[in-house]
Enzyme design. Structure first.
Site, PDB file in Angstrom:
ATOM      1  N   ARG A   1       0.839  -1.200   0.000  1.00 19.48           N
ATOM      2  CA  ARG A   1       0.000   0.000   0.000  1.00 19.48           C
ATOM      3  C   ARG A   1       0.879   1.258   0.000  1.00 19.48           C
ATOM      4  O   ARG A   1       0.445   2.326   0.421  1.00 19.48           O
ATOM      5  CB  ARG A   1      -0.936  -0.020   1.216  1.00 19.48           C
ATOM      6  CG  ARG A   1      -1.979  -1.138   1.154  1.00 19.48           C
ATOM      7  CD  ARG A   1      -2.939  -1.095   2.322  1.00 19.48           C
ATOM      8  NE  ARG A   1      -2.296  -1.495   3.573  1.00 19.48           N
ATOM      9  CZ  ARG A   1      -2.278  -2.746   4.050  1.00 19.48           C
ATOM     10  NH1 ARG A   1      -2.851  -3.720   3.356  1.00 19.48           N
ATOM     11  NH2 ARG A   1      -1.697  -3.030   5.192  1.00 19.48           N
TER      12      ARG A   1
ATOM     13  N   CYS B   1      -0.467  21.351  -8.482  1.00 19.50           N
ATOM     14  CA  CYS B   1      -1.901  21.272  -8.137  1.00 19.50           C
ATOM     15  C   CYS B   1      -2.290  19.813  -7.920  1.00 19.50           C
ATOM     16  O   CYS B   1      -2.818  19.453  -6.883  1.00 19.50           O
ATOM     17  CB  CYS B   1      -2.744  21.904  -9.236  1.00 19.50           C
ATOM     18  SG  CYS B   1      -2.427  23.667  -9.458  1.00 19.50           S
TER      19      CYS B   1
ATOM     20  N   SER C   1      -5.787  21.580  -5.457  1.00 18.76           N
ATOM     21  CA  SER C   1      -6.527  22.649  -6.115  1.00 18.76           C
ATOM     22  C   SER C   1      -6.874  22.186  -7.519  1.00 18.76           C
ATOM     23  O   SER C   1      -6.030  21.599  -8.202  1.00 18.76           O
ATOM     24  CB  SER C   1      -5.656  23.915  -6.164  1.00 18.76           C
ATOM     25  OG  SER C   1      -6.252  24.926  -6.936  1.00 18.76           O
ATOM     26  N   ASN C   2      -8.118  22.417  -7.953  1.00 19.84           N
ATOM     27  CA  ASN C   2      -8.514  21.937  -9.271  1.00 19.84           C
ATOM     28  C   ASN C   2      -9.466  22.921  -9.939  1.00 19.84           C
ATOM     29  O   ASN C   2     -10.576  23.158  -9.448  1.00 19.84           O
ATOM     30  CB  ASN C   2      -9.167  20.560  -9.136  1.00 19.84           C
ATOM     31  CG  ASN C   2      -9.101  19.747 -10.407  1.00 19.84           C
ATOM     32  OD1 ASN C   2     -10.116  19.279 -10.905  1.00 19.84           O
ATOM     33  ND2 ASN C   2      -7.916  19.549 -10.952  1.00 19.84           N
ATOM     34  N   ASP C   3      -8.988  23.501 -11.031  1.00 16.40           N
ATOM     35  CA  ASP C   3      -9.760  24.439 -11.846  1.00 16.40           C
ATOM     36  C   ASP C   3     -10.666  23.615 -12.756  1.00 16.40           C
ATOM     37  O   ASP C   3     -10.205  22.956 -13.679  1.00 16.40           O
ATOM     38  CB  ASP C   3      -8.770  25.294 -12.641  1.00 16.40           C
ATOM     39  CG  ASP C   3      -9.394  26.005 -13.827  1.00 16.40           C
ATOM     40  OD1 ASP C   3     -10.623  26.154 -13.860  1.00 16.40           O
ATOM     41  OD2 ASP C   3      -8.623  26.422 -14.723  1.00 16.40           O
TER      42      ASP C   3
ATOM     43  N   ASN D   1      -6.692  16.919 -16.628  1.00 17.95           N
ATOM     44  CA  ASN D   1      -6.209  16.012 -15.582  1.00 17.95           C
ATOM     45  C   ASN D   1      -6.873  14.644 -15.647  1.00 17.95           C
ATOM     46  O   ASN D   1      -6.210  13.609 -15.545  1.00 17.95           O
ATOM     47  CB  ASN D   1      -6.427  16.617 -14.204  1.00 17.95           C
ATOM     48  CG  ASN D   1      -5.673  17.898 -13.965  1.00 17.95           C
ATOM     49  OD1 ASN D   1      -6.127  18.765 -13.219  1.00 17.95           O
ATOM     50  ND2 ASN D   1      -4.510  18.056 -14.586  1.00 17.95           N
TER      51      ASN D   1
ATOM     52  N   HIS E   1     -12.890  24.303  -7.948  1.00 19.20           N
ATOM     53  CA  HIS E   1     -13.454  25.638  -8.105  1.00 19.20           C
ATOM     54  C   HIS E   1     -13.727  26.005  -9.556  1.00 19.20           C
ATOM     55  O   HIS E   1     -13.156  25.435 -10.495  1.00 19.20           O
ATOM     56  CB  HIS E   1     -12.511  26.685  -7.489  1.00 19.20           C
ATOM     57  CG  HIS E   1     -11.089  26.535  -7.946  1.00 19.20           C
ATOM     58  ND1 HIS E   1     -10.165  25.813  -7.233  1.00 19.20           N
ATOM     59  CD2 HIS E   1     -10.442  27.022  -9.030  1.00 19.20           C
ATOM     60  CE1 HIS E   1      -8.998  25.857  -7.858  1.00 19.20           C
ATOM     61  NE2 HIS E   1      -9.145  26.582  -8.953  1.00 19.20           N
TER      62      HIS E   1
ATOM     63  N   TYR F   1     -13.726  29.534 -11.831  1.00 13.94           N
ATOM     64  CA  TYR F   1     -13.381  30.952 -11.867  1.00 13.94           C
ATOM     65  C   TYR F   1     -14.586  31.780 -12.318  1.00 13.94           C
ATOM     66  O   TYR F   1     -15.395  31.334 -13.144  1.00 13.94           O
ATOM     67  CB  TYR F   1     -12.202  31.186 -12.814  1.00 13.94           C
ATOM     68  CG  TYR F   1     -10.872  30.833 -12.195  1.00 13.94           C
ATOM     69  CD1 TYR F   1     -10.252  31.695 -11.299  1.00 13.94           C
ATOM     70  CD2 TYR F   1     -10.247  29.626 -12.484  1.00 13.94           C
ATOM     71  CE1 TYR F   1      -9.039  31.386 -10.713  1.00 13.94           C
ATOM     72  CE2 TYR F   1      -9.035  29.294 -11.902  1.00 13.94           C
ATOM     73  CZ  TYR F   1      -8.437  30.176 -11.016  1.00 13.94           C
ATOM     74  OH  TYR F   1      -7.247  29.858 -10.431  1.00 13.94           O
TER      75      TYR F   1
END
Length: 277
Positions: A139, A159, A180-182, A190, A220, A222
């Site tokens: 693992r 990110c 963090s993911n736009d 991604n 998020h 924008y």
């Protein structure tokens, strides 16, 4: 209807309906006109794909070759030098490229950085493949792009910063973690990229393809992307395409862009979204 479009559309709708604004804060990101790039976000959301079909959006065109080029730059070239991207006319890193034409000690640098494990010099990618083959029950199959000692020498903090691989009953599962993911621009890249990487690693290790899970800590939208995304999720999705990967490739370092073909990819027109820096 493509599964990726359905999962994506539900997440976009949830952020629009329930997201929290950051307009009370001094945000780091700005637009090209130097005004603050505010976001509406949710905390700790998960996207999971059973990988029965290629998870790429059809409600807009995802530049899939650029996405694979970036993936190869990270995991095969394992460098932060942008020459490979320049040679292939991939411009997605231009805003974060320094005067030496690299992105500092970020992403590919961390993957290619020599490390000493079990008395041998290796790197994170080679170690991952070897351990998956030789110790599948572990693992500890973790790849990390977050090295606190090198953060101040990165042009952009990672990110998508960590991934973990799990082998169960001969099937390879992948869990990807993003701080963090736009959702407008970064997320479609991604999801598709890590599906491709999972296919690559499964092929060179001999395992069946399992689930792909993305844990998104701050996911998020924008402010300037809201209208574009509202338009996009109203579109009727097409069927998912098929991805051919050259079955002759048995070594992770041997993959090139010519070993991938995305077939029957039908999509709606691109939607313009400004990049926040």
């Amino acid at each position: 209807m493509g599964m990726a479009d359905e999962i994506y559309g539900k997440l976009v709708t949830e952020i629009l309906d329930e997201g929290i604004w950051d307009k009370d804060q001094n945000v780091r990101t700005t637009w090209s006109d130097c005004s603050p790039a505010y976001t509406k976000s949710l905390i700790s959301k998960q996207m999971q794909f059973d990988n029965s079909e290629v998870p790429i959006l059809t409600t807009k065109r995802v530049p899939w070759k650029s996405a694979i080029h970036e993936l190869l730059w990270f995991y095969v070239k394992r460098t932060s030098d942008c020459s490979y991207l320049d040679e292939n006319n991939v411009k997605i890193w231009k805003e974060w490229t320094n005067g030496q034409n690299n992105i500092g000690k970020a992403y590919g640098y961390q993957l290619g950085k020599p490390i000493m494990l079990k008395g041998q010099i290796t790197n994170q990618v080679h170690n991952l493949v070897a351990e998956l083959i030789n110790n599948p029950a572990s693992r500890r199959h973790v790849v990390s792009l977050w090295n606190i000692d090198d953060l101040d020498q990165m042009e952009l903090y990672p990110c998508v910063w960590n991934n973990q691989w799990l082998v169960k009953q001969g099937t390879l599962h992948l869990v990807v973690n993003a701080r963090s993911n736009d959702i407008g621009l970064g997320n479609p890249f991604n999801v598709f990229q890590y599906y491709v990487l999972q296919r690559m690693v499964a092929q060179v290790t001999g395992y069946k393809l399992g689930t792909l899970t993305l844990n998104l800590n701050d996911v998020h939208i924008y402010e300037r992307h809201i209208d574009s995304l509202k338009e996009q999720i109203q579109r009727t999705p097409f069927l998912a395409p098929e991805l051919w990967i050259n079955p002759e490739i048995k070594n992770i370092d041997d993959f090139t862009i010519n070993d991938f073909r995305l077939m029957n990819y039908e999509y709606h027109p691109s939607i313009n979204m400004e990049i926040a820096i």
